[in-house]
Design an enzyme around this catalytic site. Structure first.
Site, PDB file in Angstrom:
ATOM      1  CE  LYS A 294      16.042   6.933  -2.424  1.00 33.83           C
ATOM      2  NZ  LYS A 294      16.454   6.078  -1.190  1.00 33.83           N
TER       3      LYS A 294
ATOM      4  CD  GLN B 230       8.842  -0.505   1.081  1.00 32.78           C
ATOM      5  OE1 GLN B 230       8.379  -0.832   2.109  1.00 32.78           O
ATOM      6  NE2 GLN B 230       8.742   0.716   0.961  1.00 32.78           N
TER       7      GLN B 230
ATOM      8  CD1 TRP C   5       4.173  -3.914   3.712  1.00 35.32           C
ATOM      9  CD2 TRP C   5       4.642  -4.904   1.727  1.00 35.32           C
ATOM     10  NE1 TRP C   5       3.078  -4.497   3.133  1.00 35.32           N
ATOM     11  CE2 TRP C   5       3.407  -4.957   2.162  1.00 35.32           C
ATOM     12  CE3 TRP C   5       4.988  -4.835   0.382  1.00 35.32           C
ATOM     13  CZ2 TRP C   5       2.419  -5.657   1.301  1.00 35.32           C
ATOM     14  CZ3 TRP C   5       4.210  -5.637  -0.247  1.00 35.32           C
ATOM     15  CH2 TRP C   5       2.770  -5.938  -0.010  1.00 35.32           C
TER      16      TRP C   5
ATOM     17  CG  ASP D  28       0.518   2.480   5.051  1.00 34.90           C
ATOM     18  OD1 ASP D  28       0.302   2.347   5.983  1.00 34.90           O
ATOM     19  OD2 ASP D  28       2.138   2.528   4.915  1.00 34.90           O
TER      20      ASP D  28
ATOM     21  N   PRO E 249       1.064  -1.231   0.094  1.00 32.77           N
ATOM     22  CG  PRO E 249       0.001  -0.958   2.219  1.00 32.77           C
ATOM     23  CD  PRO E 249       0.938  -1.887   1.179  1.00 32.77           C
TER      24      PRO E 249
ATOM     25  CD1 TRP F 229       7.908   1.083   9.447  1.00 29.89           C
ATOM     26  CD2 TRP F 229       7.583   0.253   7.337  1.00 29.89           C
ATOM     27  NE1 TRP F 229       8.511   1.868   8.277  1.00 29.89           N
ATOM     28  CE2 TRP F 229       8.379   1.453   7.007  1.00 29.89           C
ATOM     29  CE3 TRP F 229       7.098  -0.453   6.216  1.00 29.89           C
ATOM     30  CZ2 TRP F 229       8.701   1.619   5.982  1.00 29.89           C
ATOM     31  CZ3 TRP F 229       7.614  -0.135   4.992  1.00 29.89           C
ATOM     32  CH2 TRP F 229       8.357   0.761   4.624  1.00 29.89           C
TER      33      TRP F 229
ATOM     34  CE  LYS G  57       7.582  14.413  -1.739  1.00 29.87           C
ATOM     35  NZ  LYS G  57       6.401  14.556  -0.629  1.00 29.87           N
TER      36      LYS G  57
END
Length: 1043
Positions: free
Chosen positions: A593, A556, A560, A86, A47, A520, A596
RNA sequence: GGGCCAGUAGCUUAGGUUGGUUGGAGCACCCGGCUGAUAACCGGGAGGUCAAGAGUUCAAAUCUCUUCUGGCCCA
């Protein structure tokens, strides 16, 4: 009937049309429903948090998931594609804090928890629309009408149920632990959260002197965190290391011998004494500051194994409140925990000099102070990795905190066993990055001192004697325990804390532990909580567990991927997923990478508007292995559009232009494959081989390889060879069987290729399919089955023959260019010298070679004797060592011989005798180099084991034919300039010398046919719509074209 | 400090498991050709110390080791 689509491809327009078609006809739903009775392929959507704009990394994961799911669906599997959101956690709170102008937790409490959490709930879906739009626009088929959402009561109830399982298995405990702590967010972070935020920082590190209590000497220690010195209570040395006392610049210092050798290299110092670390134990020293008022004995030397000789001085300063190792060794020695820092990361009031300052900001001032006091021995800029908060970017502090934990260390063995059963792509992550993490698993710090999250369902009796603890595992249970429980409830703070809950033992009031849980844990519960298991949908859960496939980005791995495995392991003792595809990161053009803060990411919507979703998808899928990082920038996608998507479109356009002109009807006009040309059979063989390779690569998620074999099939085999070689077939007026065979093949290939490509580029393939499909076929390509290779149509020898013919074409064209005869001028003959088996492979394909290199006749020979002359030349490197000084004489003697006779003699007799300065010397063929030269009017070239020879004689007839082609080519280019329809008839007038007119006489019919000229007239001043004068190899020709 | 991944032409990259002719492509550049496929096509040219060094071997881009650079992860 096949239509002819517009020539120019407009990605946005076509894709929007297809999107509309899918919606209007419910294609997505049908694609699921029609496979309902089949085996299922279970997918779980990781999610996303919808409170930020999607960026290219999210696009990549969604494209990859979609590809696999479309592929498996077309293979007949029934796949639910439930979306998920999420919704809890710090990121949301931070957004809201910013929006409301709240600075810290105090502000939030003042503002009111109810109002704050309501804002959080609203904020969660702020960007939902952008996410939904992006998801749809890139063609990711996901059921976003029935998503699982982690903030729903049902979802929370399932999470509570799972926590109660942990509770009953005695895995939940309240512990005391040094944890990474974010002073700004006011909460501890779990290991996998910390893992998100390591950064390289350059900070001052300092060498500090601690004065011994009973001696005028100093321990030299080193630290990168000066602010922790204020809470120093001990110094640690390694028990087995050697320490030395030295005289250095007039002061007595103690440090590790090994470190002194490094730090004081080349400097003068006097060795005074030496001892082992053990000898130093309990030595007392004077504190640097007097702020701390410890309740236990402090400020002495302790022993610790974790002291390394890799950096520093071999003496480590210990502050148990701020380091895990420090804390543990402190417990062992019974050291006091001096905590002079507030939870917000500022110094407490007793630290008079720096009170209220953020500890990290105080570093420079602390260093200055130490220098003034004479405790500073030196500073050094030190680059190391330091953890920052993964969301708010504050530097983390290590803090001894109270927290609730899940004892993952107790199930470590199961974790390892379960991990071993999972298929990881790429493989190395299983035992590498992930395996390492699991083998050394730490207890999961579950609780968060925050507001917006799943409340920790643990209540503790307020009665001092009772102190009974319960973990609530369902809403009913909570109802049971509460005095009053409304029908309309919301399992968040503050509701859960406002309930009056009675202790089942003593009936006193119970109070909930005030924390919420790590988000998480929420997302890691998705595999059962999405079904509100075990309260509902038991069957659905069982059918969808374990999961067949999940895929997320590399970051992740310990997020996750871990939380799913962790929860499934202690709940069900088995791995939750069978296959996990880890995707590489999306980087910018300069390999950095996307983030923002750097503002270096491309807005995907711009690319979707310009180049379209198909080009974007194809680029992401073909550029690199899924697990490697991929650079992402618009030019790259534009190149993909030009190279691949437009090649597909242009060749499709070419086919449909002619097929519609001839009203080709696949229901009636299909020619059986056996009756088609070799060229047709060849492309079908290549196609079926491609299908089988694509399937093979899907097995191992080598998506880039699958994409590349399709790309090379389309561009190299189909477009650049098959279609190029088929153009003439379509250019005849009548509907011949051969022409229909060509259409049939093109139809087969486009239909097949569309299916093969449908999971990759779902838009353009459905667009093509809509035009090609007949009434008995499914209404969308996404309702079709994926292809199986048809082995009957794979012909090894044909492919090998074609490969060889193409190789001959290549060297043949190069040869023509070398001898300077344009391809437009035909040559009378070519000869291929090769073995019999090679001849067998290629002899039926020679028409292709004929046309490509423009020769009238091709024949085979076994050797070059008729066309080449073999002569021999002395081989100096052979002769030199053997005959030394005589070589000169030998060479002169050879030159006097007849060179043709010499070769004859050497091959027939095996040797020749020479007389050199009265001496007889016998030479064998080994002493010579064999040189082949072409006879007159012969040009030769070679590829592999085939030699191609051309007769370069240009007869007047050949020259006339070539010249006719020169004229044709000019007329054609004028037709194009006039933008005439393909069938448009013209009249042509030519102004040219009498001599050339004569040359063209025999070719008039040919010129007329090629250019659709009704008549050709010769005039001094040609007329027409367009009149042009051309220079054809020094011949002037004026051509007029009229309609 | 440790682990993993990567480093090949100006750029994007193939090949690497299984060592073996001259390391392939594409983009861009130059020359030529071809074209009723105009974000094409074909041939040629130029452009490579396959990051560096060492080792194994008859033979290394490929295997081993060391070093350097970048990325990711961990401490």
């Amino acid at each position: 009937m096949i239509r002819s689509p517009p020539q120019k491809y407009n990605p946005k327009k076509v894709e929007e049309k297809i999107l509309d078609f899918w919606v209007k006809n419910d294609i997505f739903k049908k694609s699921i429903e029609q496979r309902k009775t089949n085996d299922s392929y279970v997918f779980l959507e990781g999610p996303p948090t919808a409170n930020g704009m999607p960026h290219p990394g999210h696009v990549l994961t969604r494209v990859m998931k979609d590809l696999i799911l479309r592929y498996q669906a077309m293979n007949g599997y029934y796949i639910l594609r439930k979306a998920g959101w999420d919704t809890h956690g710090l990121p949301v709170e931070i957004e809201v804090e910013k929006k409301l102008g709240l600075k810290d937790k105090h502000d939030i409490e003042k503002y009111g928890l109810k109002k704050f959490n309501d804002e959080c709930k609203k904020s969660v879906f702020k960007y939902e629309n952008a996410w939904v739009e992006m998801t749809k626009r890139i063609g990711f088929w996901l059921d976003m009408d029935n998503p699982y959402i982690t903030l729903k009561n049902d979802y929370i109830e399932s999470v509570w149920w799972s926590l109660k399982q942990a509770w009953e298995k005695k895995l939940l405990y309240r512990g005391h632990k040094v944890v990474p702590y974010c002073p700004r967010c006011g909460t501890a972070l779990s290991a996998h959260e910390v893992a998100q935020g390591y950064k390289n920082v350059e900070e001052p590190s300092i060498f500090i002197k601690f004065k011994l209590k009973d001696e005028d000497a100093y321990f030299l220690a080193w630290t990168t965190t000066p602010w922790t010195l204020i809470s120093n209570v001990a110094l640690a040395v390694h028990p087995n290391a050697t320490y030395i006392k030295i005289l250095y610049h007039g002061q007595t210092l103690i440090l590790a011998e090994e470190r002194a050798a490094v730090l004081l290299k080349g400097q003068e110092y006097e060795m005074l004494d030496g001892f082992s670390g053990k000898d130093l134990e309990k030595t007392e020293y004077e504190p640097l500051f007097d702020y701390a008022k410890p309740d236990k004995k402090a400020w002495y030397v302790i022993l610790a194994d974790f002291v390394t000789m890799e950096d520093g001085t071999g003496i480590v300063h210990i502050a148990p409140a701020f380091g895990e190792d420090d804390y543990n060794v402190g417990v062992k020695y019974g050291l006091p925990v001096v905590q002079l820092v507030n939870l917000d990361g500022t110094f407490k009031d007793e630290v008079t000099l720096w009170k209220g300052q953020f500890v990290k900001d105080a570093d420079p001032s602390i260093i200055k102070h130490l220098e003034k006091e004479g405790f500073l021995e030196g500073t050094k800029e030190h680059t190391h990795e330091y953890p920052f908060c993964w969301r708010c970017d504050s530097p983390l502090l290590y803090y001894a905190m109270e927290s609730w934990f899940i004892a993952m260390s107790k199930v470590q063995k199961n974790l390892v066993d379960n991990n071993d059963q999972i298929n990881w792509y790429p493989r190395h992550i299983q035992q590498g990055r992930f395996g390492d993490f699991i083998r050394d698993v730490k207890d999961w710090a579950l609780s968060r001192n925050r507001y917006w999250g799943t409340p920790l369902p643990i209540w503790i009796c307020t009665d001092k004697k009772c102190k009974h603890q319960i973990c609530v595992g369902s809403v009913d249970e909570l109802k049971e325990l509460s005095d009053e429980f409304p029908d309309d409830y919301d399992l968040h703070k503050p509701f859960v804390d406002e309930l009056t809950v009675r202790c089942p033992k003593c009936n006193s009031k119970m109070k909930r532990e005030k924390e919420v849980i790590d988000c998480w844990y929420d997302s890691g519960s998705a595999f059962f909580a999405q079904w509100h298991y075990p309260f509902e949908n038991k069957k659905q859960f069982e059918e969808n567990f374990p999961i067949d496939f999940i895929s997320e980005a590399l970051d992740q791995t310990r997020g996750w991927f871990y939380s799913l495995l962790a929860i499934s392991t202690f709940l069900f003792e088995r791995p939750p997923y069978k296959n996990v595809l880890t995707l590489g990161l999306v980087l910018d053009k300069d390999n950095v990478k996307m983030s923002k803060s750097k503002r270096n990411y491309v807005d995907p919507t711009i690319i979707l508007d310009h180049e379209g979703a198909d080009a974007l998808r194809w680029y992401l899928l073909s550029a690199n292995a899924p697990w490697n990082s991929t650079r992402f920038y618009e030019e790259a996608v534009r190149e993909t559009l030009g190279k691949f998507i437009l090649t597909l479109w242009n060749s499709y356009n070419f086919f449909t232009t002619y097929a519609s002109l001839d009203k080709f009807d696949p229901r009636q006009d299909m020619i059986p494959i056996n009756d088609r040309q070799l060229l047709d059979k060849w492309i079908l063989s290549r196609f079926n081989r491609t299908v089988s390779e694509v399937r093979k690569y899907f097995e191992t998620f080598e998506i880039h390889k699958a994409a590349r074999v399709i790309e090379s099939f389309l561009i190299e085999d189909f477009s650049n060879w098959y279609l190029r070689r088929s153009r003439k077939r379509l250019w005849v007026e009548e509907k011949t069987d051969d022409k229909l065979a060509g259409y049939s093949t093109m139809y087969d290939v486009f239909l097949g290729l569309s299916k093969l490509l449908a999971p990759f580029v779902p838009f353009i393939t459905d667009e093509i399919y809509q035009n090609l499909r007949t009434g008995d076929m499914p209404e969308s390509i996404h309702l079709c089955d994926y292809l199986q290779p048809d082995e009957r149509h794979i012909d090894e020898n044909l492919e090998e023959g074609m490969r060889r013919v193409r190789a001959l074409v290549e060297v043949g064209r190069a040869l023509r260019s070398k001898v300077g005869i344009k391809v437009r001028y035909p040559l009378s003959s070519a000869v291929i010298v090769c073995k019999k088996d090679v001849e067998v492979l290629i002899k039926d394909l020679l028409d292709l070679l004929n046309e490509e290199i423009n020769v009238k006749h091709i024949s085979f020979e076994r050797d070059t004797g008729k066309f080449m002359t073999k002569t021999v030349k002395p081989n100096h490197s052979q002769l030199g060592p053997k005959y030394k000084a005589k070589v000169k004489g030998i060479v002169t003697a050879i030159e006097e011989l007849d060179e043709h006779g010499l070769y004859e003699d050497l091959t027939t007799k095996g040797e020749v005798a020479l007389s050199v300065v009265g001496e007889e010397i016998k030479l064998t063929i080994k002493d010579f180099k064999i040189v082949e030269t072409e006879k007159e009017h012969i040009a030769s070239t070679q590829t592999e084991d085939m030699i191609l020879l051309l007769d370069t004689t240009l007869t007047p007839e050949l020259e006339a034919e070539g010249f006719a082609r020169e004229i044709v080519r000019r007329i054609q280019s004028m037709r194009k300039e006039l933008d005439l329809d393909v069938e448009q008839q013209i009249s042509t007038s030519v102004g040219i010398s009498k001599e050339k007119q004569q040359m063209l006489k025999d070719w008039e019919d040919y010129i007329k046919g090629e250019t659709r000229s009704q008549a050709i007239t010769y005039e001094d001043k040609p007329t027409g719509k367009l009149v042009k004068t051309w220079d054809i190899d020094e011949v002037k020709a004026t051509i007029g074209v009229g309609t």
